[in-house]
Motif scaffolding. Structure first.
Motif, PDB file in Angstrom:
ATOM      1  N   PHE A 260      41.862  39.715  51.129  1.00 18.99           N
ATOM      2  CA  PHE A 260      41.782  41.123  51.495  1.00 18.99           C
ATOM      3  C   PHE A 260      42.612  41.929  50.500  1.00 18.99           C
ATOM      4  O   PHE A 260      43.759  41.577  50.208  1.00 18.99           O
ATOM      5  N   ASN A 261      42.021  42.976  49.993  1.00 20.77           N
ATOM      6  CA  ASN A 261      42.718  43.824  49.022  1.00 20.77           C
ATOM      7  C   ASN A 261      43.658  44.790  49.732  1.00 20.77           C
ATOM      8  O   ASN A 261      43.257  45.476  50.680  1.00 20.77           O
ATOM      9  N   ILE A 262      44.893  44.814  49.290  1.00 25.33           N
ATOM     10  CA  ILE A 262      45.905  45.716  49.849  1.00 25.33           C
ATOM     11  C   ILE A 262      46.547  46.485  48.696  1.00 25.33           C
ATOM     12  O   ILE A 262      46.953  45.888  47.692  1.00 25.33           O
ATOM     13  N   VAL A 263      46.612  47.787  48.855  1.00 31.94           N
ATOM     14  CA  VAL A 263      47.229  48.633  47.828  1.00 31.94           C
ATOM     15  C   VAL A 263      48.722  48.790  48.144  1.00 31.94           C
ATOM     16  O   VAL A 263      49.089  49.195  49.248  1.00 31.94           O
ATOM     17  N   ALA A 294      47.429  35.818  47.069  1.00 31.62           N
ATOM     18  CA  ALA A 294      46.695  35.033  46.069  1.00 31.62           C
ATOM     19  C   ALA A 294      46.989  35.517  44.658  1.00 31.62           C
ATOM     20  O   ALA A 294      47.246  34.716  43.750  1.00 31.62           O
ATOM     21  N   ARG A 295      46.962  36.828  44.443  1.00 34.47           N
ATOM     22  CA  ARG A 295      47.253  37.361  43.116  1.00 34.47           C
ATOM     23  C   ARG A 295      47.537  38.852  43.217  1.00 34.47           C
ATOM     24  O   ARG A 295      47.239  39.491  44.235  1.00 34.47           O
ATOM     25  N   ILE A 296      48.094  39.381  42.145  1.00 33.00           N
ATOM     26  CA  ILE A 296      48.386  40.815  42.065  1.00 33.00           C
ATOM     27  C   ILE A 296      47.799  41.339  40.757  1.00 33.00           C
ATOM     28  O   ILE A 296      47.923  40.695  39.710  1.00 33.00           O
ATOM     29  N   LYS A 297      47.160  42.491  40.834  1.00 33.26           N
ATOM     30  CA  LYS A 297      46.657  43.126  39.613  1.00 33.26           C
ATOM     31  C   LYS A 297      46.877  44.624  39.723  1.00 33.26           C
ATOM     32  O   LYS A 297      46.952  45.188  40.817  1.00 33.26           O
ATOM     33  N   TRP A 298      46.989  45.225  38.569  1.00 30.57           N
ATOM     34  CA  TRP A 298      47.258  46.660  38.521  1.00 30.57           C
ATOM     35  C   TRP A 298      45.963  47.455  38.675  1.00 30.57           C
ATOM     36  O   TRP A 298      44.891  47.019  38.275  1.00 30.57           O
ATOM     37  N   ILE A 299      46.090  48.626  39.283  1.00 33.51           N
ATOM     38  CA  ILE A 299      44.946  49.532  39.401  1.00 33.51           C
ATOM     39  C   ILE A 299      45.327  50.867  38.783  1.00 33.51           C
ATOM     40  O   ILE A 299      46.507  51.208  38.670  1.00 33.51           O
ATOM     41  N   LYS A 300      44.339  51.609  38.367  1.00 33.46           N
ATOM     42  CA  LYS A 300      44.589  52.915  37.763  1.00 33.46           C
ATOM     43  C   LYS A 300      44.202  54.018  38.727  1.00 33.46           C
ATOM     44  O   LYS A 300      43.255  53.896  39.469  1.00 33.46           O
TER      45      LYS A 300
END
Length: 300
Positions: A260-263, A294-300
């Protein structure tokens, strides 16, 4: 009721009254007994009951006696016909009475059980209707109480809970595209058989029920398993069980958790998101179970 005046009326053929004729002391026939005896000797059958029909027969025979003039013969025959008509009327009435009585008894006897059954069925139907009305009223009250209760959930909430419960019982297996057994060329029967064998390796007496409800092969070569309970999914995900399960499947296979994506706002840009240690540290600091991120990635 007969009129006494008429009984004493003088006949046209003589100057005597009817009473005088009936009570004639010189007459040979003085009563019904002597009349029957006389007729039995000449015109009727001895021992049979005297009926209007028999009397009419006797009169017809008498009219044929020699020496009887035409006027007297006509009078006798006229009387015979009237007596015969009287006999027919009495016979008809007796038949109607007898038949009506028998028909009435037969009809009553025939319909009595049906009437009793109809009354019983009507009573049972009334009770059933009453029970149905009571049950319906209770159901309506129950629905109203549930609907008006503070913790009541609408349809969308119930559906959401149901979907969530199903997801808790599901396990997604992701085999490599080059897997020797779990690939697009494998039959459904072979896939099911292999998965059941893998489950048997971790099925223990003190473990949960490992019964499968469904197995779905996805287009991306993934396999979605649904168990009868969520405890089975948790049991398979335990490190030792997970290792044994995947080894039995062979090849390169992974168990994929639902992501699940969490900001997360205001995360420092200096965070080293590509290191696993960073993820574990974030889990520890926030009391999150190990492996949840699971992982972290940056968003713009």
């Amino acid at each position: 009721m007969s009129n006494p005046t008429q009984l004493g009326k003088t006949t046209r053929s003589s100057g005597l009254s009817l009473d005088e004729i009936i009570n004639d002391p010189e007459a040979e026939i003085k009563d019904a007994a002597t009349a029957r005896t006389f007729l039995d000797q000449l015109y009727t059958i001895q021992g049979e009951p005297t009926t209007p029909e028999h009397i009419s027969h006797a009169l017809f025979y008498i009219s044929q006696t020699k020496g009887v003039n035409n006027t007297l013969r006509s009078a006798i025959r006229a009387t015979a016909y009237l007596v015969r008509e009287l006999a027919t009327s009495e016979l008809t009435e007796s038949i109607i009475t007898a038949v009506s009585s028998k028909i009435e008894k037969s009809v009553v006897a025939a319909i009595s059980p049906q009437v009793a059954n109809i009354l019983s069925a009507a009573e049972n139907l009334e009770k059933t209707n009453e029970n149905t009305r009571t049950a319906s009223d209770n159901t309506i009250k129950r629905i109203e109480s549930i609907t008006n209760s503070p913790g009541h959930m609408d349809t969308s909430q119930l559906e959401s809970h149901a979907h969530a419960a199903i997801k808790e019982r599901q396990l997604l297996i992701d085999p490599d595209s080059n897997h020797p057994l779990l690939n697009n060329a494998a039959t459904r029967e072979a896939t099911i058989d292999l998965i059941k064998q893998a489950l048997e390796t971790i099925d223990q007496v003190d473990g949960p029920d490992m019964q499968l409800k469904s197995i779905a092969c996805l287009r991306n070569n993934g396999i979605l398993l649904e168990f009868s309970n969520q405890e089975a999914v948790a049991w398979i995900k335990e490190p030792a069980n997970k290792t044994a399960f995947l080894e039995r499947l062979g090849g390169e296979v992974a168990i994929k958790d639902r992501h699940f994506n969490i900001v997360i706002p205001f995360l420092p840009i200096t965070t080293e998101t590509d290191k696993p240690e960073t993820l574990r540290e974030m889990e520890n600091e926030n009391n999150i179970p190990q492996g949840s991120i699971a992982r972290i990635k940056w968003i713009k």
